[in-house]
Design a protein around this motif. Structure first.
Motif: not given
Length: 253
Positions: A106-112, A206-211
Motif C-alpha cells: 500500500y505504501s508503494m502505491d501511495e503518492i505523498v 503508470n506512476q510511482t513515488s520516490l523519496f
C-alpha cells in the motif's frame, strides 16, 4: 547511534550499482527499498526455521521407521492430533509472513503530495525524461534524452553498460512522482537502490513515488524485454542537494 558514529569517523562506500559476484541487495536509498530489505530479512528467519525443522523431521522419520526397528509396519488411517499440528503452525507462519507485505504494498502505491513530477518515456532503446513542472511551452521545456555511453567513450570511473549521457537529476529528501509510459513497446523503469520497478505499458500512464534519503548516483536498467538492444537501456538517477538541483534547473541542463 552506531551508524551515526560510523558516518562521522568511518567513510562509508555505498553500493548503488550492480557489482560482480554480489548476491545481496544494493544499499537502500529510499524508505521503500529499506522496507523491502527488512521484509526479506524477516521472511528469511521463517525460512531458516523451516529449513531446519523439515529435514530434522525427515531424518527422524527415516531413523525410527525403518524395517529393522519396525519389522511389522503399522497402517495409520487417521490421526487428529498430527493433522492439527501440521495445519495450525503453518497457517500461523503464513499469517506472520503475509501481513507485513500488505503495508509495504500500500505504501508503494501511495503518492505523498509530490513537489516535483518527472515523466519517463521509454523508447527503443533510450529513455526520455521530462520535468513537466518547468515546461512553459514546447519550445521551453526541461526535457532530455538519456542514451547509454558506448564503452569506447567511457571516462575513468564510469560504469560499463550503466552510464548515460544525461542523468535524471533530482533533489534529495524531497517527495517525487515519476510518471512512466512508453513510446513504442513495453519497457520497465527500474532502479534497485531506490526500490522502484514500474512497467511502461503502451497506452497507459503508470506512476510511482520516490523519496531519496541521501545524495548519490543510482544505477538501473530497463527490466522489460523490449528488443535486441534491451540490455543497453540504462537509467541513472543523481540525487543532489536542493541548491545544486536549483542551479541545475536554472542552467536548463
Amino acid at each position: 547511534m552506531i551508524s551515526r558514529t560510523r558516518q562521522l569517523f568511518v567513510p562509508i562506500a555505498y553500493c548503488d550499482a550492480a557489482e560482480s559476484w554480489v548476491l545481496g541487495f544494493q544499499d537502500a536509498a529510499t524508505p521503500m527499498m529499506q522496507g523491502i530489505i527488512d521484509l526479506h530479512h524477516d521472511i528469511l528467519v521463517f525460512l531458516i526455521i523451516i529449513l531446519i525443522f523439515v529435514p530434522w523431521m525427515l531424518v527422524r522419520t527415516l531413523w525410527h521407521f525403518n524395517h529393522e526397528r519396525n519389522p511389522i509396519p503399522e497402517r495409520i488411517v487417521h490421526g487428529t492430533t498430527i493433522e492439527i499440528i501440521w495445519t495450525i503452525p503453518p497457517s500461523i507462519i503464513l499469517m506472520f509472513i503475509a501481513i507485513p507485505p500488505f503495508a509495504l504494498l500500500y505504501s508503494m502505491d501511495e503518492i505523498v503530495d509530490p513537489a516535483i513530477t518527472i515523466k519517463a518515456i521509454g523508447h527503443q532503446w533510450f529513455w526520455t525524461h521530462e520535468y513537466s513542472d518547468y515546461n512553459g511551452s514546447d519550445e521551453q521545456s526541461l526535457t532530455s534524452d538519456s542514451y547509454m555511453i558506448p564503452e569506447e567513450d567511457l571516462e575513468l570511473g564510469q560504469l560499463r553498460l550503466l552510464e548515460v549521457d544525461n542523468r535524471v537529476v533530482v533533489p534529495a529528501k524531497t517527495h517525487l512522482r515519476v510518471i512512466i509510459t512508453p513510446a513504442d513497446v513495453p519497457h520497465s523503469w527500474a532502479v534497485p537502490s531506490l526500490g522502484v520497478k514500474c512497467d511502461a505499458v503502451p497506452g497507459r500512464l503508470n506512476q510511482t513515488s520516490l523519496f531519496l534519503k541521501r545524495e548519490g548516483v543510482y544505477y538501473g536498467q530497463c527490466s522489460e524485454l523490449c528488443g535486441t538492444n534491451h540490455a543497453f537501456t540504462p537509467i541513472v538517477v543523481e540525487a543532489a542537494s536542493s541548491d545544486d538541483y536549483l542551479s541545475w534547473v536554472s542552467s536548463g541542463q
